[in-house]
Every structure is written in structure tokens, then in C-alpha cells.
Design a protein around this motif. Structure first.
Motif, PDB file in Angstrom:
ATOM      1  N   LEU A  45       0.757  -1.635  -0.115  1.00 39.92           N
ATOM      2  CA  LEU A  45       0.205  -0.158   0.001  1.00 39.92           C
ATOM      3  C   LEU A  45       0.651   0.575   0.006  1.00 39.92           C
ATOM      4  O   LEU A  45       2.010   1.638   0.966  1.00 39.92           O
ATOM      5  N   PRO A  46       0.401   1.791  -1.275  1.00 33.39           N
ATOM      6  CA  PRO A  46       1.358   2.932  -0.937  1.00 33.39           C
ATOM      7  C   PRO A  46       1.642   4.380   0.225  1.00 33.39           C
ATOM      8  O   PRO A  46       0.902   5.512  -0.673  1.00 33.39           O
ATOM      9  N   VAL A  47       1.521   4.036   1.745  1.00 35.06           N
ATOM     10  CA  VAL A  47       1.018   4.959   2.458  1.00 35.06           C
ATOM     11  C   VAL A  47       2.492   6.586   2.388  1.00 35.06           C
ATOM     12  O   VAL A  47       1.470   7.281   3.091  1.00 35.06           O
ATOM     13  N   GLU A  48       3.355   6.220   1.850  1.00 35.24           N
ATOM     14  CA  GLU A  48       4.006   7.866   2.313  1.00 35.24           C
ATOM     15  C   GLU A  48       4.177   8.200   0.779  1.00 35.24           C
ATOM     16  O   GLU A  48       3.980   8.878   0.797  1.00 35.24           O
ATOM     17  N   ALA A  51       3.509   9.924  -5.158  1.00 38.67           N
ATOM     18  CA  ALA A  51       3.477   9.862  -6.620  1.00 38.67           C
ATOM     19  C   ALA A  51       3.593   8.632  -6.714  1.00 38.67           C
ATOM     20  O   ALA A  51       3.926   8.038  -8.250  1.00 38.67           O
ATOM     21  N   ASP A  52       3.518   7.244  -5.678  1.00 37.32           N
ATOM     22  CA  ASP A  52       3.817   5.715  -6.155  1.00 37.32           C
ATOM     23  C   ASP A  52       3.295   5.828  -6.902  1.00 37.32           C
ATOM     24  O   ASP A  52       1.915   5.625  -7.493  1.00 37.32           O
ATOM     25  N   TRP A  55       0.115   4.261  -7.068  1.00 35.65           N
ATOM     26  CA  TRP A  55      -1.689   5.266  -7.391  1.00 35.65           C
ATOM     27  C   TRP A  55      -2.788   5.824  -8.148  1.00 35.65           C
ATOM     28  O   TRP A  55      -3.723   6.071  -8.765  1.00 35.65           O
ATOM     29  N   ASP A  56      -1.782   5.001  -9.445  1.00 29.85           N
ATOM     30  CA  ASP A  56      -2.427   5.552 -10.952  1.00 29.85           C
ATOM     31  C   ASP A  56      -3.467   4.631 -11.235  1.00 29.85           C
ATOM     32  O   ASP A  56      -4.760   4.649 -11.444  1.00 29.85           O
ATOM     33  N   ASP A  57      -3.654   3.272 -10.294  1.00 29.36           N
ATOM     34  CA  ASP A  57      -4.620   2.291 -10.269  1.00 29.36           C
ATOM     35  C   ASP A  57      -5.480   2.494  -9.653  1.00 29.36           C
ATOM     36  O   ASP A  57      -6.814   1.936  -9.893  1.00 29.36           O
ATOM     37  N   TRP A 242      -1.354  20.975  -1.306  1.00 23.52           N
ATOM     38  CA  TRP A 242      -0.936  19.742  -0.276  1.00 23.52           C
ATOM     39  C   TRP A 242      -1.796  18.262  -0.888  1.00 23.52           C
ATOM     40  O   TRP A 242      -2.541  18.103  -2.211  1.00 23.52           O
ATOM     41  N   THR A 243      -0.631  17.569  -1.008  1.00 19.60           N
ATOM     42  CA  THR A 243      -1.203  15.927  -0.921  1.00 19.60           C
ATOM     43  C   THR A 243      -1.005  15.142   0.877  1.00 19.60           C
ATOM     44  O   THR A 243       0.082  15.282   0.992  1.00 19.60           O
TER      45      THR A 243
END
Ligand code: SF4
Ligand code: SF4
Lengths: 299, 376
Positions: A45-48, A51-52, A55-57, A242-243
Motif C-alpha cells: 500500500l503506497p502510504v508514504e 507519486a507511487d 496510485w495510478d490504479d 497539498w497532497t
């Protein structure tokens, strides 16, 4: 023709959640036009990293923000009008990525300054329960809220906060709590001289364990600490945006209080505070409910 | 909005909550004419309650030199400017209160001070315009003075209709039913600072370290022991008396507060036109211009000044004013007994008795051929 198909898809998305919420019918809640899908990831899970590529999915929903214009004090000057929202889960935790425009980052709170913040809200009425009002819930129809504040992130990162940060050059003869002869006595005095800490107000907590706070509410003015902190969050301010990624465990046990259960539908709404406009409390931009469903990983 | 009665403006007005008066109302009288601006009260409060981090700038009790001293800067000027002028007719306030003049979407017409506004707690201290140039001409001998200033000691007014309480969206500020003291719940507050913005007297403070708002607590632990607050007990000028005030129709002759506020109308509320029914009452200063005092204390000023100037000839008034600062205890009743005046607690027990006139010895200026140099 293309347009028509799109409308049908949108209509389906609105209809979907009503299967899960018993009371949602013709008089159901006002919904944002497009639903949020919490898509399962196969990798971590791209929690940090916002831009991982994972997230494109996740399909992006552009959530419309409205002024909070119901409870006093009401926001009279419009703030940021949209927030982009994506969500993923790994079967154990869900991660939400929220991003919105804000020219400046504020992370201190003073008489005349506020911090940037964002919140996620979910119905806490159970899978078959009624849908609460999207603005802080209603009596007997609670909501669960996760609030991320940039001021808390600053503290969590070990940076100076409060007067140390605001007035680093101040001169003070003596702080009585510092006069304790031992670390233990100083800890006792620190509490004694700080009533909100002594009575356990999480706003004043000396040690922060998260940049977020888990809360519940049953209407305006009833926001209360959830008693248990399970969420976390991290934000990045870059190029006037902000992200923030907020994560929270999924409710996989059959306990009644769950708010995010894979396979079940629910709703989410968001709220945004702009520190540079001195927004806090009910002075915020907020959304109506956005339908939420879970989806399997994309092939 | 509910309709409530505010006796200080002699009319009903709009307020966020319905009228619900406490069993007893904490109240105080400050005799401005006696204040020497020693700031002992300020320090007594500061060392008792606000010595922690985030409280450095807080003065729950402050003493400012009017007309140029303010804490925070221009607090009263801002409130009056925002509200605009309002007339009084036969003791009835014709203008709008801060609740009635609230902007769209707000509960109180307020303003948010900047942090810097608290940085000069008594700007223009002891300052009277052009004083030095004029004093040689004997102008200071005129009453009211052409060149004037006076000291205004201020604490939270524990208002009957607190703006801080009305403005808090969380209901984190409450008025104790037992004594009317207004408190900010340190557990419930989330630091929205709406109270700071709403209180026209600026007597709620934001603690940037703790992230919550804090305010004068009326020294309630002392009140619960029938004692007056710290700033009262330590007042050097003996200008202060704390007690409990009744509604005008229930005023008791033997209650010091009722007697001075309702019966003799000697002590007046601070900026009653704002509509909060504040519970600290002031004996106005006799040497300042009446127009200024009228704006600050309402239409009762003329009567209060005349009464005060004649007080020396009034056995009950002079006796009661002699009781100020004579006991740490709260006086619920008083009685003039011959050339003495006694104060009693709630149950009728005597707690203090003092002579109405202190004995005075005038010593001869010369002892034989030697002049006396000391005056004591
Ligand atoms: S003086 Fe200000 S802080 Fe005190 S009760 Fe009145 S409104 Fe509240
Ligand atoms: S202690 Fe009394 S005399 Fe001294 S400044 Fe305070 S109110 Fe005035």
C-alpha cells in the motif's frame, strides 16, 4: 452517444451504495455525482509516496467543496472549490490520497494564525443503518472522522511548536514547572501547570502519536475524541498544492462499529481548512456524501 | 436567538441562549478613584494562574491608563467603532447590542486581535496629553481635569450574557449555575478561538502552546471557600470588593453589592451598551470628562459622580466603602453599628468589623525649636 453512456455509468455509481444502506431510498442523502472506489492493490500500500505508480490504479474523484454555511460561525468567503480523492486498500488497511490547491502551507496556531487541515468523514451507523447528515452527523446517527492537521505533523516530526516556534527569542525569567529537581517532579509539575494536559485534552497532548486524530460526532458542536487512535496521515506541500495520504485499518472483524468493510458500500465526505485564511472549526469548505465501494485489484 | 432581559440597558434583547440566571451571581465593585496602578493585582493573578508556557502574554487581570492604555491595543475602541453610536433614552439603550449587530453567519459582532496587540499592556501609562506643558498653569487643580487620565483595572466580567459562551460552537464555555462564574472547559476546547474574537473585553486568551483558550476563573477555588479572588485580596489601594449581586427587583439593602449597584447606583457596568450585562461594576473617576465616562459606563454616570462626591457626608456609604479590602472573606451582608461597620458571611457569622473613621492624630509641626521632618 458517448456522453449518454457516461451518464448511465454515473447513475449506476449513485445507485450502487443504496444497496448497502437500508434506509437509502428516494429521500436518501444528497450525493456527489461520482463515487469513490477503494481498489485493492497487489503490491504494498503506497502510504508514504503520493507519486507511487500504485496510485495510478486508483480512480480519481473530483469532489466539489461547498462553504460550511449551516452552523455559526459560517464560512462566508469561498475557499478551495475542489479536492481530488483516490483510495486503495491491501485487505488490511485503506489509504486515501487527498490533494487540493493551497498556495501556502501553515503549520502553527496562534491568536491570529491557523493551520492547514483536512478531514475524512464516514457514517458510523453500521452497514444497514440510516445515513447521517453529511455535516457532522446527527443525534443518534454518528459519524467517524479522521482529522489531519499540518500543525500536528510538524510536532510529530519533532519540530518546535507553540511558543518555542512562534517566539524563539522571547525572554522568560522562570517557568515554574522547570524548577522541579528531578525529571519525575518536572513531569508532575508540567501537568499541574497545564490544565488541558492534566484533564487529558488531546489538543494539548505533550507527545503526539499521529498527525491525525480519530473522532466521532453526532451533530455540530459534538466532535469528540474516538478514544482509540488507529489512523495516521502524512502530507506534502508542493507547487501550491497539498497532497495528504490518510490511512486507516479496514474493519474485517464482525464488530458492529466498523465503518470500512471490504465488500460493503458506504459514503465519505471531506472538509478542508485553509490556515492562511484563519479557518478552523466550522469555518471550512466541506463536501456532501460521496458513495464508496470496494473493488478488486485491476487485472 | 432567544429574547432575554438585560437590566443594564433596561430592555429585552436577543441572545443565543435563553435567559437562565445562576443561583448567585459573582460580582465585584472597583472604586477607580482609589486605584494607584501599582499592578499588585496583575502580579497576584499572574503568579497564581498564568506562569506556564503559552501564557507569557496573558494578563487575566490588567490595569490600563485610560484613555491611552489598552490591553490588547484599542480593545474598547474597536468594539465601539464596530458597533457604532447608540443613544440612551430615559435609561433605555436605543442602539443595537453586539448580539443584535452580529454579522451574517456569526453569533456575535467581534474582532480578532493580532498577537502583537497584546505586546504593550499599558501603552501611554500615566500619560496625559501635553501634561507637562499645562501642569505649570495649574490645570491639574480643576475637577474634572482638563488634562486627565485614570486607571482602569480589568478582569473577566463573568457576564450574565457572555459573548465568549455564545460564540463557542462547541459549548465549551459554561457559566456555573452555583455562582455565575464563566469558565472555559479545558477538556472540551479545541482552540477555535471564536471566544477570543467574540469577547469585547478581550478577556479570553489563546494558549498557543496548549492549543486551547483560557480565561479568568474568578479564583473559584477561593470563592468555594467564601474567599475573595487573589487580585482582590492583594489590592494595595483597597479599591475592590467581591460579592454576589441580585437582580434589581430582588436587591437587598444589607448586601454590599446590591446596595452600591442597585440601591445607591454608585457603581456602574463597563460598556453596558455592548449587551453582555457584565458583572464588574466601577465607581467612576470624579476627575475625568463626563462625556468619556458616559460612553464608558452608561447614562448613570452623573448620578454616580454626584453620589460619590457627597459620600463623605453619607454615614452608610462611607461605612460600606470603608469595608473594601478589609477582609479576604466575601461579605454577604453588612451593618453599620454606631461608628463601626461589620461584614457577615452567608450564614450571618461576623467576619470583619472596622471603624468607619480611622482615628487620626495630628502632630504639631514643631517640637520646641525643632521642626518635624517626618510626616508619620
Ligand atoms: S468578559 Fe469576556 S470572557 Fe468574561 S464572561 Fe464576558 S464575554 Fe466571557
Ligand atoms: S492592586 Fe488595587 S490599587 Fe493596585 S493596581 Fe490593582 S486594583 Fe489598582
Amino acid at each position: 452517444m458517448k456522453i449518454r453512456i457516461l451518464w448511465i455509468v454515473a447513475g449506476l455509481l449513485i445507485a450502487l451504495p443504496s444497496c448497502g444502506k437500508g434506509s437509502v431510498g428516494g429521500d436518501g442523502p444528497a450525493l456527489a455525482a461520482k463515487g469513490l472506489t477503494i481498489t485493492k492493490v497487489t503490491a504494498a500500500l503506497p502510504v508514504e509516496d503520493p507519486a507511487d505508480p500504485a496510485w495510478d490504479d486508483a480512480r480519481e474523484v473530483v469532489v466539489t467543496l461547498l462553504v460550511q454555511d449551516v452552523a455559526e460561525p459560517r464560512l462566508t468567503e469561498k475557499g478551495v472549490e475542489t479536492l481530488r480523492l483516490r483510495a486503495l486498500h491491501d485487505g488490511v488497511r485503506a489509504a486515501f490520497r487527498l490533494d487540493w490547491a493551497d498556495a501556502t502551507a501553515e503549520d502553527l496556531v496562534e491568536i491570529d494564525q491557523s493551520t492547514d487541515a483536512v478531514a475524512l468523514e464516514f457514517p458510523a451507523t453500521g452497514p444497514d443503518g440510516p445515513v447521517p447528515d453529511s455535516m457532522m452527523g446527527e443525534e443518534g446517527k454518528p459519524v467517524s472522522i479522521i482529522l489531519w492537521r499540518n500543525a500536528w505533523q510538524r510536532r510529530l516530526m519533532g519540530e518546535a511548536y507553540g511558543v518555542e516556534a512562534l517566539y524563539p527569542n522571547r525572554s522568560v525569567d522562570h517557568y515554574p514547572p522547570d524548577a522541579g529537581p528531578t525529571p519525575e517532579s518536572r513531569a508532575v509539575l508540567k501537568k499541574l501547570y497545564n490544565p488541558p494536559v492534566a484533564v487529558g485534552n488531546p489538543m494539548a497532548a505533550v507527545e503526539r502519536i499521529s498527525a491525525t486524530q480519530d473522532l466521532t460526532a453526532e451533530g455540530f458542536g459534538t466532535l469528540t475524541d474516538a478514544g482509540k487512535q488507529t489512523s495516521s496521515g502524512e502530507g506534502i506541500h508542493q507547487d501550491g498544492r497539498w497532497t495528504v495520504i490518510i490511512t486507516r485499518p479496514l474493519d474485517t472483524t464482525p464488530a458492529a462499529a466498523g465503518i470500512l468493510r471490504p465488500g460493503e458500500t458506504t459514503y465519505v465526505s471531506v472538509a478542508v481548512w485553509n490556515g492562511s485564511k484563519n479557518q478552523s472549526g466550522s469555518l471550512k469548505m466541506r463536501s456532501i456524501w460521496v458513495p464508496v465501494r470496494f473493488a478488486e485489484a485491476r487485472p | 436567538m432567544a429574547r432575554v432581559n438585560n437590566w443594564q440597558i433596561d430592555r429585552d434583547m436577543s441572545y443565543w441562549y435563553a435567559e437562565k440566571r445562576p443561583k448567585k451571581q459573582f460580582a465585584a465593585i472597583f472604586d477607580i478613584n482609589k486605584c494607584i496602578a501599582c499592578q499588585t493585582c496583575t502580579i497576584a493573578c499572574k503568579t497564581t494562574w498564568t506562569s506556564g508556557r503559552g501564557q507569557e502574554y496573558m494578563l487575566w487581570n490588567n490595569v490600563e491608563s485610560k484613555p491611552f492604555g489598552f490591553y490588547p491595543i484599542a480593545w474598547d475602541v474597536h468594539a465601539l467603532e464596530l458597533l457604532g453610536a447608540g443613544d440612551w433614552k430615559d435609561g433605555v439603550y436605543q442602539g443595537r447590542t453586539l448580539f443584535e449587530a452580529a454579522r451574517e453567519g456569526e453569533r456575535v459582532l467581534g474582532w480578532r486581535p493580532a498577537a502583537d496587540d497584546y505586546a504593550n499592556p499599558n501603552l501611554g501609562e500615566d500619560d496625559a496629553l501635553d501634561a507637562e506643558a499645562l501642569i505649570d498653569k495649574g490645570l491639574e487643580l480643576l475637577v474634572p481635569q482638563a488634562v486627565w487620565f485614570f486607571y482602569l483595572a480589568r478582569i473577566c466580567n463573568h457576564c450574565t450574557y457572555p459573548a465568549c459562551l455564545a460564540a463557542c460552537p462547541r459549548g465549551a464555555i459554561y457559566k456555573r449555575p452555583e455562582d455565575g462564574i464563566v469558565l472555559a472547559d479545558q477538556k472540551k476546547c479545541r482552540g477555535y478561538r471564536e471566544c477570543v474574537k467574540a469577547c469585547p473585553y478581550k478577556k479570553v486568551f489563546f494558549n498557543a502552546d496548549a492549543g486551547v483558550s483560557q480565561k479568568c476563573i474568578g479564583c473559584y477555588p477561593l470563592i468555594e471557600q467564601n474567599e475573595q479572588p487573589r487580585c482582590f485580596q492583594n489590592c494595595i489601594g483597597k479599591i475592590r470588593n467581591q460579592g454576589f449581586l441580585s437582580r434589581p427587583e430582588d436587591a437587598r439593602e444589607d448586601n454590599p453589592l446590591d446596595y452600591l449597584v442597585h440601591i445607591r447606583k454608585l457603581a456602574l457596568p463597563l460598556l453596558p451598551q455592548l449587551g453582555l450585562e457584565p458583572n464588574v461594576y466601577y465607581v467612576p473617576p470624579i476627575h475625568a470628562p463626563k462625556t468619556f465616562l458616559h460612553q464608558m459606563f452608561g447614562p448613570g454616570v452623573e448620578h454616580a459622580l454626584a453620589t460619590y462626591k457627597a459620600a463623605a457626608e453619607d454615614p452608610v456609604l462611607v461605612a460600606l466603602l470603608s469595608l473594601f479590602g478589609c477582609t479576604p472573606k466575601t461579605i454577604h451582608r453588612f451593618k453599620v453599628i454606631g461608628d463601626q461597620v461589620a461584614g457577615y458571611d452567608e450564614k450571618g457569622g461576623e467576619i470583619v468589623r472596622v471603624p468607619v473613621k480611622e482615628p487620626v492624630w495630628v502632630r504639631a509641626p514643631m517640637k520646641g525649636d525643632v521642626p518635624r521632618l517626618n510626616v508619620t
